[in-house]
Design a protein around this motif. Sequence first.
Motif, PDB file in Angstrom:
ATOM      1  N   ALA A 140       0.820  -1.214   0.000  1.00 46.84           N
ATOM      2  CA  ALA A 140       0.000   0.000   0.000  1.00 46.84           C
ATOM      3  C   ALA A 140       0.846   1.254   0.000  1.00 46.84           C
ATOM      4  CB  ALA A 140      -0.928  -0.012   1.218  1.00 46.84           C
ATOM      5  N   ASP A 141       2.090   1.169   0.485  1.00 48.69           N
ATOM      6  CA  ASP A 141       2.938   2.352   0.580  1.00 48.69           C
ATOM      7  C   ASP A 141       4.393   1.909   0.615  1.00 48.69           C
ATOM      8  OD1 ASP A 141       3.592   1.698   3.394  1.00 48.69           O
ATOM      9  OD2 ASP A 141       1.546   2.354   3.811  1.00 48.69           O
ATOM     10  N   TYR A 142       5.288   2.877   0.707  1.00 49.27           N
ATOM     11  CA  TYR A 142       6.717   2.570   0.629  1.00 49.27           C
ATOM     12  C   TYR A 142       7.194   1.790   1.849  1.00 49.27           C
ATOM     13  CZ  TYR A 142      11.685   3.363  -0.328  1.00 49.27           C
ATOM     14  OH  TYR A 142      13.025   3.204  -0.584  1.00 49.27           O
ATOM     15  N   ALA A 143       6.682   2.119   3.032  1.00 40.01           N
ATOM     16  CA  ALA A 143       7.083   1.380   4.229  1.00 40.01           C
ATOM     17  C   ALA A 143       6.719  -0.094   4.096  1.00 40.01           C
ATOM     18  CB  ALA A 143       6.418   1.993   5.467  1.00 40.01           C
ATOM     19  N   GLU A 144       5.519  -0.364   3.609  1.00 38.54           N
ATOM     20  CA  GLU A 144       5.083  -1.743   3.439  1.00 38.54           C
ATOM     21  C   GLU A 144       5.894  -2.445   2.352  1.00 38.54           C
ATOM     22  OE1 GLU A 144       0.983  -3.843   2.062  1.00 38.54           O
ATOM     23  OE2 GLU A 144       0.838  -2.412   3.726  1.00 38.54           O
ATOM     24  N   LEU A 145       6.259  -1.700   1.297  1.00 35.25           N
ATOM     25  CA  LEU A 145       7.099  -2.264   0.249  1.00 35.25           C
ATOM     26  C   LEU A 145       8.434  -2.740   0.819  1.00 35.25           C
ATOM     27  CD1 LEU A 145       7.605  -2.695  -2.867  1.00 35.25           C
ATOM     28  CD2 LEU A 145       8.627  -0.409  -2.843  1.00 35.25           C
ATOM     29  N   LEU A 146       9.049  -1.918   1.671  1.00 31.16           N
ATOM     30  CA  LEU A 146      10.318  -2.287   2.284  1.00 31.16           C
ATOM     31  C   LEU A 146      10.160  -3.492   3.201  1.00 31.16           C
ATOM     32  CD1 LEU A 146      11.644   1.291   3.128  1.00 31.16           C
ATOM     33  CD2 LEU A 146      12.549  -0.245   1.384  1.00 31.16           C
ATOM     34  N   LEU A 147       9.108  -3.506   4.001  1.00 29.21           N
ATOM     35  CA  LEU A 147       8.869  -4.638   4.897  1.00 29.21           C
ATOM     36  C   LEU A 147       8.674  -5.920   4.103  1.00 29.21           C
ATOM     37  CD1 LEU A 147       6.536  -3.321   7.740  1.00 29.21           C
ATOM     38  CD2 LEU A 147       8.744  -4.452   8.022  1.00 29.21           C
ATOM     39  N   ASN A 148       7.884  -5.847   3.049  1.00 32.60           N
ATOM     40  CA  ASN A 148       7.633  -7.044   2.237  1.00 32.60           C
ATOM     41  C   ASN A 148       8.913  -7.551   1.584  1.00 32.60           C
ATOM     42  OD1 ASN A 148       4.966  -6.726   2.905  1.00 32.60           O
ATOM     43  ND2 ASN A 148       4.314  -6.045   0.882  1.00 32.60           N
ATOM     44  N   ALA A 149       9.811  -6.634   1.258  1.00 33.62           N
ATOM     45  CA  ALA A 149      11.021  -7.030   0.544  1.00 33.62           C
ATOM     46  C   ALA A 149      12.098  -7.576   1.470  1.00 33.62           C
ATOM     47  CB  ALA A 149      11.568  -5.829  -0.240  1.00 33.62           C
ATOM     48  N   PHE A 150      12.254  -6.981   2.664  1.00 34.01           N
ATOM     49  CA  PHE A 150      13.443  -7.270   3.468  1.00 34.01           C
ATOM     50  C   PHE A 150      13.162  -7.789   4.870  1.00 34.01           C
ATOM     51  CE2 PHE A 150      14.595  -3.775   0.529  1.00 34.01           C
ATOM     52  CZ  PHE A 150      15.466  -4.490  -0.273  1.00 34.01           C
ATOM     53  N   GLY A 151      11.948  -7.694   5.350  1.00 33.14           N
ATOM     54  CA  GLY A 151      11.655  -8.147   6.697  1.00 33.14           C
ATOM     55  C   GLY A 151      11.911  -7.068   7.740  1.00 33.14           C
ATOM     56  N   ARG A 152      11.400  -7.305   8.943  1.00 33.49           N
ATOM     57  CA  ARG A 152      11.387  -6.278   9.984  1.00 33.49           C
ATOM     58  C   ARG A 152      12.788  -5.867  10.446  1.00 33.49           C
ATOM     59  NH1 ARG A 152       8.617  -2.219  11.810  1.00 33.49           N
ATOM     60  NH2 ARG A 152       6.732  -3.460  11.395  1.00 33.49           N
ATOM     61  N   THR A 153      13.689  -6.791  10.693  1.00 33.30           N
ATOM     62  CA  THR A 153      14.980  -6.424  11.292  1.00 33.30           C
ATOM     63  C   THR A 153      15.809  -5.559  10.360  1.00 33.30           C
ATOM     64  OG1 THR A 153      14.977  -8.471  12.586  1.00 33.30           O
ATOM     65  CG2 THR A 153      17.052  -7.284  12.419  1.00 33.30           C
ATOM     66  N   LEU A 154      15.937  -5.939   9.096  1.00 36.03           N
ATOM     67  CA  LEU A 154      16.682  -5.123   8.148  1.00 36.03           C
ATOM     68  C   LEU A 154      16.060  -3.744   7.998  1.00 36.03           C
ATOM     69  CD1 LEU A 154      17.836  -7.370   5.157  1.00 36.03           C
ATOM     70  CD2 LEU A 154      19.211  -5.677   6.383  1.00 36.03           C
ATOM     71  N   CYS A 155      14.739  -3.673   8.032  1.00 41.79           N
ATOM     72  CA  CYS A 155      14.073  -2.369   7.923  1.00 41.79           C
ATOM     73  C   CYS A 155      14.376  -1.507   9.140  1.00 41.79           C
ATOM     74  CB  CYS A 155      12.567  -2.558   7.757  1.00 41.79           C
ATOM     75  SG  CYS A 155      12.084  -3.064   6.086  1.00 41.79           S
ATOM     76  N   ASP A 156      14.260  -2.080  10.344  1.00 43.53           N
ATOM     77  CA  ASP A 156      14.526  -1.287  11.543  1.00 43.53           C
ATOM     78  C   ASP A 156      15.998  -0.887  11.639  1.00 43.53           C
ATOM     79  OD1 ASP A 156      11.900  -1.426  12.289  1.00 43.53           O
ATOM     80  OD2 ASP A 156      12.175  -3.078  13.717  1.00 43.53           O
ATOM     81  N   LEU A 157      16.877  -1.750  11.138  1.00 43.50           N
ATOM     82  CA  LEU A 157      18.307  -1.503  11.255  1.00 43.50           C
ATOM     83  C   LEU A 157      18.804  -0.487  10.226  1.00 43.50           C
ATOM     84  CD1 LEU A 157      20.634  -2.573  13.007  1.00 43.50           C
ATOM     85  CD2 LEU A 157      21.088  -4.244  11.206  1.00 43.50           C
ATOM     86  N   PHE A 158      18.289  -0.565   8.989  1.00 43.69           N
ATOM     87  CA  PHE A 158      18.806   0.307   7.934  1.00 43.69           C
ATOM     88  C   PHE A 158      17.721   0.990   7.113  1.00 43.69           C
ATOM     89  CE2 PHE A 158      20.079   0.834   3.421  1.00 43.69           C
ATOM     90  CZ  PHE A 158      20.955   1.888   3.607  1.00 43.69           C
ATOM     91  N   PHE A 159      16.829   0.231   6.500  1.00 41.01           N
ATOM     92  CA  PHE A 159      15.960   0.817   5.486  1.00 41.01           C
ATOM     93  C   PHE A 159      15.029   1.894   6.032  1.00 41.01           C
ATOM     94  CE2 PHE A 159      17.212  -3.149   3.410  1.00 41.01           C
ATOM     95  CZ  PHE A 159      17.589  -2.651   2.165  1.00 41.01           C
ATOM     96  N   PHE A 160      14.466   1.700   7.230  1.00 43.96           N
ATOM     97  CA  PHE A 160      13.579   2.723   7.774  1.00 43.96           C
ATOM     98  C   PHE A 160      14.340   3.984   8.187  1.00 43.96           C
ATOM     99  CE2 PHE A 160       9.820  -0.242   9.080  1.00 43.96           C
ATOM    100  CZ  PHE A 160       9.482  -0.375   7.744  1.00 43.96           C
ATOM    101  N   PRO A 161      15.385   3.879   9.024  1.00 45.20           N
ATOM    102  CA  PRO A 161      16.054   5.130   9.442  1.00 45.20           C
ATOM    103  C   PRO A 161      16.748   5.844   8.290  1.00 45.20           C
ATOM    104  CG  PRO A 161      17.244   3.201  10.275  1.00 45.20           C
ATOM    105  CD  PRO A 161      15.940   2.704   9.738  1.00 45.20           C
ATOM    106  N   TYR A 162      17.356   5.093   7.370  1.00 49.20           N
ATOM    107  CA  TYR A 162      18.043   5.769   6.268  1.00 49.20           C
ATOM    108  C   TYR A 162      17.044   6.464   5.350  1.00 49.20           C
ATOM    109  CZ  TYR A 162      20.601   6.804   2.083  1.00 49.20           C
ATOM    110  OH  TYR A 162      21.119   7.474   1.009  1.00 49.20           O
TER     111      TYR A 162
END
Length: 467
Positions: A140-162
Amino acid sequence: MSHPTPERAYGRDEIVETQVLILGGGLAGLAAGSLLGDRATVLEAEPRPGGLVRTERVGAYWFDHVIHLLYFSHPSVEERIRGMLGETLRPCPPVAWVETAAGTTRFPVQLHLAGLQPEARAACLTDFAEAARADRADAADYAELLLNAFGRTLCDLFFFPYNAKLWRRPLNELSASGFHWNLTRPGLAEVERGADPARPVTAPYNARGWYPRPSGPGRRGMEVLSEALAGRVADLRLRHTVEHIDPERRLVRARTPEGPVLFHYTRECLSTLPLPTTVERCGSAPADLVAACRELPRNRVRSVALAVRGPRPEGTGHWRYYTRADVPFTRLVFMTEFDPAMAPADGWGVLAEVVERSGEPAVSDAELTARVLRGVRAVGLLDEGEVVESRVFHADPGYVVFTPAAQAVTERALGFLAERGLTALGRYGSWTYSSMSQVMESAFAWAEGLVGAPAARPPAAPAPAAP
């Protein structure tokens, strides 16, 4: 805003005739103009061509206005540019690093989990495997796209903050489309290989990068490419700022230091100006479309160039990404990694990229430089170096921000221009993300289409109205 009828201000002798008029002397405009010969006139507002593909000298140090590496996406573009630059264009496989709260590892982080702390590495693998099994294609949005692609830990560690630092907006307000250039989703087997500390580091991401390294004196950096293209443009007019576009009469008015000049094109007009600027300059554009284009979300980039005297740091890579919130920059770029001659032998240059929302108030260049200096020291650089000069470069727009509403406005604006015979190309001309190679590919293709097509019978130049 109403525009005066352009012909009323000028006599007939002041109308410049050309078959093809190109607005903007950045990479797209120069690439198209370089193929069209004396058919085309290119107008550029700045004293030098190149747009953002320019290199500035700060004392004895060289800095690209914003950093570029050339990755060829099409064989014909590679053949043309390598033939043009010859031995000056050198292979430059990029080495990039990511600094996270769980350690520093190679970019892209998803392919180099071995550099992370063991607990984080294991969690990243578990979550990535779960995301891969779920294989959710829609988001539905970019945050969900990242979660679907990489999973929660990678998102919290890099993709979300960056990405929060890069886009300066909540990620769930951004579109799930438009950002795929910024994502590399490998298979699970590749991720597992990159998580094994015993395995050698894989080839760098986008390994076939290229960068100019001239052998003699003169300009350095990626502006060497812009200069080479500009040298093949038959009629390049600098310090020509486009003020008004009249597509119905094929007229463009430009402001110059010597006064206004009116151009009449008989075949085509290509605009590589930012899409909101092109629409605003069209006198026939509906007021609501002009207003909507002005509000298209974008970010500016302010790059702080620091010229450092002292021993060059080792192991920096070409650039390093930073997720931490206590430093203002998204990445640091080390210019002598691209070309050792970008600084004196006893020095080095670092470019700190700071992303801000366009239109929002900004601190002064002096304050921004002070903040960057504190950040550079906080990440462990400058312990043995002395900053001898600094400068701030501005790029606005720097990044186009993708939202569902923005996509609708962009499509309407491009349709409005196309209906009036205006072609929009380039990263900002078409309001999208595109690499240098992609920009040149589209511009070369457009120009080749004109060269191969018969010219339509041109309309007569409009007669000036009596004053």
